[in-house]
Scaffold this motif. Structure first.
Motif, PDB file in Angstrom:
ATOM      1  N   VAL A   1      18.124  85.735  -2.369  1.00 33.19           N
ATOM      2  CA  VAL A   1      17.339  86.495  -1.400  1.00 33.19           C
ATOM      3  C   VAL A   1      18.204  87.635  -0.888  1.00 33.19           C
ATOM      4  O   VAL A   1      19.141  87.405  -0.102  1.00 33.19           O
ATOM      5  N   PRO A   2      17.950  88.880  -1.298  1.00 36.50           N
ATOM      6  CA  PRO A   2      18.757  90.026  -0.831  1.00 36.50           C
ATOM      7  C   PRO A   2      18.402  90.421   0.602  1.00 36.50           C
ATOM      8  O   PRO A   2      17.640  91.353   0.843  1.00 36.50           O
ATOM      9  N   THR A   3      18.930  89.694   1.545  1.00 34.34           N
ATOM     10  CA  THR A   3      18.640  89.946   2.950  1.00 34.34           C
ATOM     11  C   THR A   3      19.351  91.212   3.430  1.00 34.34           C
ATOM     12  O   THR A   3      20.326  91.676   2.846  1.00 34.34           O
ATOM     13  N   THR A   4      18.856  91.742   4.538  1.00 32.32           N
ATOM     14  CA  THR A   4      19.450  92.911   5.191  1.00 32.32           C
ATOM     15  C   THR A   4      19.706  92.578   6.654  1.00 32.32           C
ATOM     16  O   THR A   4      19.455  91.458   7.115  1.00 32.32           O
ATOM     17  N   ALA A   5      20.195  93.556   7.389  1.00 35.78           N
ATOM     18  CA  ALA A   5      20.451  93.330   8.817  1.00 35.78           C
ATOM     19  C   ALA A   5      19.171  93.111   9.600  1.00 35.78           C
ATOM     20  O   ALA A   5      19.205  92.539  10.697  1.00 35.78           O
ATOM     21  N   ALA A   6      18.038  93.540   9.063  1.00 35.68           N
ATOM     22  CA  ALA A   6      16.766  93.374   9.759  1.00 35.68           C
ATOM     23  C   ALA A   6      16.078  92.059   9.440  1.00 35.68           C
ATOM     24  O   ALA A   6      15.047  91.744  10.040  1.00 35.68           O
ATOM     25  N   THR A   7      16.608  91.293   8.514  1.00 40.84           N
ATOM     26  CA  THR A   7      15.993  90.010   8.156  1.00 40.84           C
ATOM     27  C   THR A   7      16.240  88.982   9.257  1.00 40.84           C
ATOM     28  O   THR A   7      17.378  88.789   9.699  1.00 40.84           O
ATOM     29  N   GLY A   8      15.195  88.326   9.694  1.00 46.59           N
ATOM     30  CA  GLY A   8      15.316  87.338  10.763  1.00 46.59           C
ATOM     31  C   GLY A   8      15.508  85.935  10.218  1.00 46.59           C
ATOM     32  O   GLY A   8      15.193  85.640   9.057  1.00 46.59           O
ATOM     33  N   PRO A   9      16.020  85.011  11.043  1.00 52.02           N
ATOM     34  CA  PRO A   9      16.215  83.621  10.572  1.00 52.02           C
ATOM     35  C   PRO A   9      14.925  82.905  10.251  1.00 52.02           C
ATOM     36  O   PRO A   9      14.918  81.931   9.502  1.00 52.02           O
ATOM     37  N   GLY A  10      13.801  83.373  10.796  1.00 50.61           N
ATOM     38  CA  GLY A  10      12.530  82.726  10.489  1.00 50.61           C
ATOM     39  C   GLY A  10      12.146  82.816   9.022  1.00 50.61           C
ATOM     40  O   GLY A  10      11.379  81.988   8.532  1.00 50.61           O
ATOM     41  N   VAL A  11      12.686  83.805   8.321  1.00 49.91           N
ATOM     42  CA  VAL A  11      12.420  83.900   6.887  1.00 49.91           C
ATOM     43  C   VAL A  11      13.002  82.694   6.158  1.00 49.91           C
ATOM     44  O   VAL A  11      12.381  82.127   5.252  1.00 49.91           O
ATOM     45  N   LEU A  12      14.208  82.281   6.550  1.00 52.91           N
ATOM     46  CA  LEU A  12      14.882  81.167   5.878  1.00 52.91           C
ATOM     47  C   LEU A  12      14.387  79.808   6.355  1.00 52.91           C
ATOM     48  O   LEU A  12      14.490  78.822   5.620  1.00 52.91           O
ATOM     49  N   THR A  13      13.887  79.730   7.576  1.00 56.01           N
ATOM     50  CA  THR A  13      13.483  78.430   8.124  1.00 56.01           C
ATOM     51  C   THR A  13      11.997  78.141   7.976  1.00 56.01           C
ATOM     52  O   THR A  13      11.603  76.971   7.982  1.00 56.01           O
ATOM     53  N   ALA A  14      11.164  79.161   7.847  1.00 53.98           N
ATOM     54  CA  ALA A  14       9.716  78.933   7.816  1.00 53.98           C
ATOM     55  C   ALA A  14       9.042  79.576   6.612  1.00 53.98           C
ATOM     56  O   ALA A  14       8.443  78.889   5.780  1.00 53.98           O
ATOM     57  N   SER A  15       9.139  80.890   6.492  1.00 54.77           N
ATOM     58  CA  SER A  15       8.367  81.598   5.469  1.00 54.77           C
ATOM     59  C   SER A  15       8.802  81.215   4.065  1.00 54.77           C
ATOM     60  O   SER A  15       7.982  80.814   3.224  1.00 54.77           O
ATOM     61  N   LEU A  16      10.084  81.337   3.778  1.00 45.25           N
ATOM     62  CA  LEU A  16      10.567  81.058   2.426  1.00 45.25           C
ATOM     63  C   LEU A  16      10.364  79.592   2.034  1.00 45.25           C
ATOM     64  O   LEU A  16       9.849  79.324   0.936  1.00 45.25           O
ATOM     65  N   PRO A  17      10.732  78.597   2.858  1.00 44.94           N
ATOM     66  CA  PRO A  17      10.515  77.201   2.428  1.00 44.94           C
ATOM     67  C   PRO A  17       9.052  76.857   2.189  1.00 44.94           C
ATOM     68  O   PRO A  17       8.733  76.119   1.248  1.00 44.94           O
ATOM     69  N   ALA A  18       8.161  77.391   3.028  1.00 42.24           N
ATOM     70  CA  ALA A  18       6.742  77.059   2.859  1.00 42.24           C
ATOM     71  C   ALA A  18       6.198  77.600   1.541  1.00 42.24           C
ATOM     72  O   ALA A  18       5.497  76.898   0.803  1.00 42.24           O
ATOM     73  N   LEU A  19       6.520  78.845   1.220  1.00 48.02           N
ATOM     74  CA  LEU A  19       6.007  79.441  -0.008  1.00 48.02           C
ATOM     75  C   LEU A  19       6.707  78.882  -1.245  1.00 48.02           C
ATOM     76  O   LEU A  19       6.087  78.723  -2.298  1.00 48.02           O
ATOM     77  N   LEU A  20       8.013  78.571  -1.120  1.00 43.19           N
ATOM     78  CA  LEU A  20       8.722  78.002  -2.262  1.00 43.19           C
ATOM     79  C   LEU A  20       8.203  76.602  -2.586  1.00 43.19           C
ATOM     80  O   LEU A  20       8.076  76.230  -3.763  1.00 43.19           O
ATOM     81  N   SER A  21       7.898  75.806  -1.565  1.00 45.33           N
ATOM     82  CA  SER A  21       7.335  74.471  -1.791  1.00 45.33           C
ATOM     83  C   SER A  21       5.950  74.541  -2.410  1.00 45.33           C
ATOM     84  O   SER A  21       5.514  73.610  -3.081  1.00 45.33           O
ATOM     85  N   HIS A  22       5.257  75.649  -2.188  1.00 41.69           N
ATOM     86  CA  HIS A  22       3.928  75.822  -2.769  1.00 41.69           C
ATOM     87  C   HIS A  22       4.005  76.247  -4.231  1.00 41.69           C
ATOM     88  O   HIS A  22       3.156  75.873  -5.036  1.00 41.69           O
ATOM     89  N   ASP A  23       5.026  77.037  -4.577  1.00 33.92           N
ATOM     90  CA  ASP A  23       5.122  77.577  -5.934  1.00 33.92           C
ATOM     91  C   ASP A  23       5.932  76.693  -6.874  1.00 33.92           C
ATOM     92  O   ASP A  23       5.680  76.692  -8.083  1.00 33.92           O
ATOM     93  N   LEU A  24       6.932  75.952  -6.347  1.00 29.69           N
ATOM     94  CA  LEU A  24       7.791  75.137  -7.187  1.00 29.69           C
ATOM     95  C   LEU A  24       7.881  73.730  -6.614  1.00 29.69           C
ATOM     96  O   LEU A  24       7.568  73.499  -5.441  1.00 29.69           O
ATOM     97  N   ARG A  25       8.347  72.809  -7.435  1.00 29.50           N
ATOM     98  CA  ARG A  25       8.517  71.421  -7.014  1.00 29.50           C
ATOM     99  C   ARG A  25       9.898  71.250  -6.382  1.00 29.50           C
ATOM    100  O   ARG A  25      10.872  70.919  -7.054  1.00 29.50           O
TER     101      ARG A  25
END
Length: 329
Positions: free
Chosen positions: A163-187
């Motif tokens: 995940v090429p994060t930047t200074a504007a990336t918030g921690p919610g991406v790693l704790t909520a958005s990314l895990p939810a979508l990754l669990s939906h797309d992959l096992r």
């Protein structure tokens, strides 16, 4: 009605008394057939009396605490949980290298990723054998920041997400958005993941681990590369002034319970993070049933005398050897 309850015990005891009274009545009357009635009344009385004694003993010793323990149902096959395939499983299977058993690296563009403030789309690497084991769920290693390179063999029994994060990336991406979508797309599993980040992005991963410690219990920070000329100049500057200054920044504090290490290079950090994650979980194997165990109750033999109880009080100290002390007179 409980098997060890008082109502059942009283009901059976009352039935035994009633059967005994009925036996007396049948015995004195001259009803015909006399012999079969007397035999049945005696047999019923004895059965209910023995049942009363058995219920009383079972209530005291709890050999059968419930009806299910007394009459176990027919042994059934353990239920298994069907693994839900990821939405990308069919697409990954259509790739050319899917049937070869090798790891697959693809750009991952989930819904809403453009709002994560990334410098580019994430990259997902699934391990070798991911499609050959459709019932397995895998842990994930999330690599943040920039400076990494996706090399073959990076995913070892683990899904790796760059995940090429930047200074504007918030921690919610790693704790909520990314895990939810990754669990939906992959096992992938729901916990015991790991984070890999450059030292400059330590604040982001520490906030994510502090918010979701069950998901990210391990962090690997990659030291910043320092040019050899700068290292030599720093050593000369420190030696000339007689002070000791670290070349690398100090390790920032992390939330309690989080494992943190510093490594040289992203490959070493990813390898360490993979070792902190559990192996793939096969959902076709049912989880073991936990049966609470009770400690055995010590039993005293019939002829043994009970142990005397020690009265409570201060511990007695055995007297040690007495040494003589000469006092001046």
């Amino acid at each position: 009605m409980s098997l060890t309850g008082v109502p059942l015990l009283c009901l059976v005891a009352f039935g035994a008394v009633a059967a005994m009274a009925g036996s007396v009545v049948v015995w004195r009357r001259g009803w015909r057939p006399r012999v079969p009635l007397r035999a049945l009344s005696v047999l019923l009385t004895e059965t209910l009396a023995l049942l009363t004694v058995g219920l009383a003993v079972n209530r005291s010793e709890e050999f059968y605490p419930s009806w299910a323990a007394l009459f176990p149902a027919a042994e059934q096959e353990p239920a298994t949980v069907a693994a839900r395939p990821g939405d990308l499983d069919a697409w990954l299977r259509a790739q050319g290298s899917a049937d070869s058993g090798q790891e697959i690296s693809v750009p991952w563009k989930p819904r809403g990723w453009t709002g994560w403030h990334l410098s580019a789309a994430p990259t997902v690497v699934v391990p070798a054998g991911y499609l050959q084991h459709p019932t397995n769920h895998y842990s994930a290693v999330v690599v943040t920041g920039t400076g990494w390179t996706v090399t073959p063999g990076v995913a070892e029994q683990t899904v790796v997400v760059f995940v090429p994060t930047t200074a504007a990336t918030g921690p919610g991406v790693l704790t909520a958005s990314l895990p939810a979508l990754l669990s939906h797309d992959l096992r992938v599993t729901a916990r015991r993941w790991a984070l890999v980040a450059p030292a400059a992005g330590a604040a982001l991963v520490e906030q994510a681990a502090g918010t979701a410690p069950d998901r990210y219990p391990a962090i690997a920070l990659v030291r910043a590369k320092v040019a050899p000329v700068l290292k030599a100049f720093t050593r000369l500057l420190v030696a000339g002034h007689g002070v000791a200054a670290p070349v690398h920044p100090s390790t920032p504090p992390v939330p309690p319970g989080i494992r943190l290490t510093t490594v040289d290079g992203f490959p070493a950090g990813i390898a360490w993070a993979i070792r902190q994650t559990p192996p793939p979980l096969d959902t076709a194997i049912p989880a073991p049933t936990w049966v609470p165990s009770q400690p055995p109750v010590p039993r005293r033999s019939p002829g043994a005398a009970p142990k005397p109880k020690t009265p409570a009080g201060p511990p007695q100290v055995s007297p040690g050897p007495t040494t003589g002390v000469n006092s001046g007179s």
